[in-house]
Design an enzyme around this catalytic site. Structure first.
Site, PDB file in Angstrom:
ATOM      1  N   GLU A 228       0.882  -1.175   0.000  1.00 24.15           N
ATOM      2  CA  GLU A 228       0.000   0.000   0.000  1.00 24.15           C
ATOM      3  C   GLU A 228       0.909   1.212   0.000  1.00 24.15           C
ATOM      4  O   GLU A 228       1.544   1.518   1.011  1.00 24.15           O
ATOM      5  CB  GLU A 228      -0.921  -0.021   1.223  1.00 24.15           C
ATOM      6  CG  GLU A 228      -2.077   0.963   1.118  1.00 24.15           C
ATOM      7  CD  GLU A 228      -1.776   2.324   1.693  1.00 24.15           C
ATOM      8  OE1 GLU A 228      -1.426   3.227   0.895  1.00 24.15           O
ATOM      9  OE2 GLU A 228      -1.875   2.497   2.910  1.00 24.15           O
ATOM     10  N   CYS A 262      -1.868   9.081   2.861  1.00 26.74           N
ATOM     11  CA  CYS A 262      -1.836   8.583   1.478  1.00 26.74           C
ATOM     12  C   CYS A 262      -3.157   8.850   0.770  1.00 26.74           C
ATOM     13  O   CYS A 262      -3.178   9.097  -0.437  1.00 26.74           O
ATOM     14  CB  CYS A 262      -1.542   7.083   1.464  1.00 26.74           C
ATOM     15  SG  CYS A 262       0.078   6.634   2.103  1.00 26.74           S
TER      16      CYS A 262
END
Length: 454
Positions: A228, A262
């Site tokens: 990720e 993010c």
């Protein structure tokens, strides 16, 4: 070499830790493997009881753990408390659902009986970031443990107190000794740990650069991995959007976690018919954000987590301006002695600028004006990243069609992108691969085994 916990609000060294040698780490891996041999035979009921203990500990001590987060990475205290509460939620979610997610699946074939079962792999090695220092760890560890695996954590070097606190939580919850262990190591040791035969899989949340390095090691040593990585999430406002709600949500989506997420909204792509209204209201609200001591309940924006990250942020803003971007508010650190950066809005952002091309990890919003819906989607997809996207329109049928065109792991219509234990989380393109959370996440680190019986 020492690992230092430095308070970003004060630049004070809070605590110093000694790195673990590889000899110590390899001995720990043996201990974790021994714990796994016992744990893999336990029932879901036994695992569930212990995971509920973890949730209880988190809830009862949420302010204490939140203060550790604030001290090490500067998140506002109210957001840090919410992070701990979310960790408790994921514990409760998997304690209640893991058994159902991993039930045998019976398939009709030419056999007398055939089915698929889900067996644990062993030690899962996690390389986790500092920006959500509890949530990122629990997001991987809870499903991994409920599936019968063991966990080895290498946390970011600037949050060692968080890393050790998490290890102690699992110990205090009466999990088997050594089933979850933290290792304080230098990044240069990561390759050798991945190569260890008792380490069966790797999960990383972090930068694109770190992902490339670690994914390379996993390929070299044939280890299953989930990545990720970064994101440059678009926040798309169409002409029939609720502008006031989009502005309020957009400011929060850009500044949450001090802009260091993010899945924070980073590129605000606005159709020209409503651009002026959005820009005026957005800049006005960004200018009113309260910046200050993250330990205070009323603070909305705290410091950047590290000096090197702030220097990179300053460069990205400066370079974007030199190439034609216009600062509408903010644009600089608040004073030369601190790690605080002003809430910033850049307009006239174009292709080729860092604000357009790169992940901006800080409280900086990039405004991009487009002609129509088609150009909005084109610009949204004009990025190497594909983590999340937020789309604003009152025409839900149109939104469903446009959502299919957006290249991202998740699309939130009239809402802020967020992770939820019930929904799969992850990205495409340079934002990584694999999924966390939901029933998809728990199946990333199991052996999906076919059993065929005549």
């Amino acid at each position: 070499m020492a690992i230092k916990s430095i308070n970003p609000s004060t630049k004070k060294v809070e605590k110093v830790f000694e790195e673990y040698s590889l000899e110590i780490v390899f001995n720990l891996i043996d201990d974790v493997q021994n714990a796994f041999q016992y744990w893999k035979e336990t029932s879901f009921y036994e695992r569930s009881i212990l995971m509920k203990n973890v949730a209880k500990i988190l809830k009862e001590n949420k302010r204490e753990y939140a203060k550790i987060i604030v001290t090490e990475m500067g998140k506002p205290i109210t957001q840090a408390i919410s992070e701990i509460e979310k960790c408790a939620w994921v514990c409760e979610y998997y304690s209640e659902n893991a058994e159902d997610f991993l039930q045998k699946e019976y398939i009709q074939t030419d056999a007398s009986e055939s089915y698929i079962q889900f067996d644990p792999l062993g030690i899962i090695f996690a390389i986790m970031p500092w920006n959500f220092p509890f949530w990122q760890v629990f997001r991987f560890a809870v499903p991994a443990l409920m599936a019968g695996n063991a966990c080895l954590l290498k946390h970011a070097s600037n949050v060692p107190m968080c890393a050790l606190a998490i290890e102690k939580i699992f110990k205090d919850a009466q999990f088997p000794q050594n089933l979850f262990r933290t290792v304080l190591i230098n990044p240069s040791d990561v390759e050798e740990i991945i190569n260890h035969p008792k380490v069966k899989a790797v999960t990383l949340t972090g930068s694109e650069y770190a992902g490339r390095q670690v994914a390379g090691y996993c390929g070299k040593f044939l280890k299953k991995s989930v990545m990720e990585l970064g994101g440059s999430d678009p926040f798309i406002i169409l002409e029939d959007a609720d502008i006031d709600l989009a502005v309020k949500t957009g400011v929060n989506a850009r500044l949450i976690n001090n802009g260091q997420s993010c899945i924070a909204a980073k590129r605000f792509i606005v159709v020209e018919k409503v651009y002026d209204e959005f820009e005026k209201k957005f800049v006005d609200l960004m200018s009113k954000v309260k910046v200050g001591n993250p330990m205070e309940e009323t603070t909305e924006l705290g410091p950047i987590a590290r000096e090197d990250l702030l220097i990179e942020l300053e460069y990205q803003v400066k370079n974007s301006v030199e190439n034609g971007a216009v600062i509408l508010c903010g644009g600089k650190r608040i004073d030369s002695e601190s790690l605080f950066f002003e809430p910033t809005v850049l307009a006239n952002v174009k292709k080729g600028m860092p604000a357009y091309e790169e992940e901006i990890f800080g409280p900086v919003a990039a405004l991009i004006k487009v002609k129509d819906d088609n150009e909005a989607i084109e610009i949204a997809n004009d990025t190497k990243y594909g983590l999340g996207a937020s789309l604003w329109t009152n025409n839900i049928e149109k939104a469903r069609k446009l959502a299919r065109q957006i290249e991202a792991g998740s699309v939130f219509i009239n809402g802020m992108v967020k992770s939820d234990p019930r929904l799969p989380f992850g990205g495409v393109k340079n934002s990584g691969y694999g999924r966390e959370l939901s029933h998809y996440g728990i199946k990333e680190f199991v052996n999906i085994k076919t059993v065929w019986i005549r």
